[in-house]
Design an enzyme around this catalytic site. Sequence first.
Site, short mmCIF file in Angstrom:
data_model
loop_
_atom_site.label_atom_id
_atom_site.label_comp_id
_atom_site.label_asym_id
_atom_site.label_seq_id
_atom_site.Cartn_x
_atom_site.Cartn_y
_atom_site.Cartn_z
N ARG A 1 0.82 -1.21 0.00
CA ARG A 1 0.00 0.00 0.00
C ARG A 1 0.86 1.26 0.00
NH1 ARG A 1 -3.05 -2.83 4.13
NH2 ARG A 1 -2.15 -1.47 5.70
N ARG B 1 7.74 6.92 -5.54
CA ARG B 1 7.54 7.68 -6.78
C ARG B 1 8.85 8.29 -7.25
NH1 ARG B 1 2.46 10.52 -3.97
NH2 ARG B 1 0.94 8.84 -4.21
N ARG C 1 -4.90 -3.88 17.13
CA ARG C 1 -4.12 -2.78 17.68
C ARG C 1 -5.09 -1.65 18.03
NH1 ARG C 1 0.73 -3.73 19.47
NH2 ARG C 1 1.59 -1.71 18.84
N ARG D 1 3.21 9.28 15.32
CA ARG D 1 3.05 10.51 14.56
C ARG D 1 2.37 11.57 15.42
NH1 ARG D 1 -1.80 9.07 10.16
NH2 ARG D 1 -3.42 8.55 11.68
N GLU E 1 0.14 10.17 18.72
CA GLU E 1 -0.46 8.85 18.62
C GLU E 1 0.50 7.77 19.11
OE1 GLU E 1 -2.19 7.68 14.93
OE2 GLU E 1 -3.25 9.59 14.65
N TYR F 1 -8.89 -4.69 7.19
CA TYR F 1 -8.57 -3.27 7.11
C TYR F 1 -9.32 -2.70 5.91
CZ TYR F 1 -6.11 1.13 6.92
OH TYR F 1 -5.82 2.47 6.92
N ASP G 1 -10.71 0.94 4.02
CA ASP G 1 -10.83 2.39 3.93
C ASP G 1 -12.31 2.77 3.87
OD1 ASP G 1 -8.13 3.10 4.01
OD2 ASP G 1 -7.87 2.66 1.88
#
Length: 379
Positions: free
Chosen positions: A171, A175, A247, A277, A298, A346, A348
């Site tokens: 995922r 680039r 988690r 983060r 977090e 998981y 989105d």
Amino acid sequence: MKFLCVGAGFSCAVIARELAQAGHKVTVIDQRLHTAGNCHTERDKETNVMVHIYGPHIFHTNNETVWNYLQKFGEFMPYTNRVKAVSGGQVYSLPVNLHTINQFYGKTFSPKEAKAWITEQSDQSITEPQTFEEQAMKFVGKDLYQAFFKGYTAKQWGVSPTKLPASILKRLPVRFNYDDNYFAHKYQGMPKNGYTEIVDNILNHENITVQLNTPFDETMLSEYDHVFWSAPLDAWFKHQFGKLGYRTLDFEAFTDEGDFQGNAVINYCDEAVPYTRITEHKYFASWEQHEKTVCYKEFSRSCEDGDIPYYPIRLAEDQALLSQYENLANQAKGVSFVGRLGTYRYLDMDVTIAEALKTAQGVLDDLANNQAIQPFYFA
């Protein structure tokens, strides 16, 4: 018919709306005091910043049907997620792109030169990566892996990247241009007035009854023809084989004057830093102006009793346990398992909504054909 939806997040809200519009009566319950599940947003009383209470949710999709569906229930503003990362005392751009590569190695590579360089750094002897670490080593090589992925991943998942499946890293793109848009989807945005308003608008129908602060109780079953379950899959079966692993996140919230970090999301990749983060929530609504700011540190850890489950772990032992619950779920009558928790995947937001629309349509098709509602099938 009378339906019960357990959970007031996107999955059950969308299913409830579709069934209600077809003339059915739907009750939506949630044990929390608000709708929208972990997408819940609300104004911070001190700063008036719109806060993502359970961590940031950024909408992105290539699914035009889902995008158009959401537009009916709330206004979306343009938003591009540009993540920064702190590693080894330096600030870099994520996902790894041409700027990251040039900055990290002190080079001025062109796209072709950077691609050749990364190929040289990567471990091409790994033909079929099985673990996260092998995938990263084949993908970007040892240096970038250790700088941006190894420590962060260990903190996020609580295990060595050598024990995580390779699929997790697929995922995360690399680039060879200067595109620092974290997502590559056609439609990206943030709801102008938060996600909770959108979910409330979806639930606003005369055939839908919402009951908050209402835990599920088995005595409810006799009142309904069918249940949609978006709570944890193993909870429906009373954890009879044991508990699936999740988690959870702890948030250390704090306010400050002006700006704190100057960006919505900054990852801390070094394992020595205990948090993964820091998110600065006013940057998720760049069209607003605020004199103060709200930030979240977090911290990721194993989910215990009483915690809010966030991410299904799906390690080998969880997969074995999951297969037992899948067998039960596929044979269960009068219930459909939906959403991230209900299917232990998981997902989105856009996939969650797309699957909810498909689930509702399947039920309506079954009823139109005078068939029993088909059991949920785990793919």
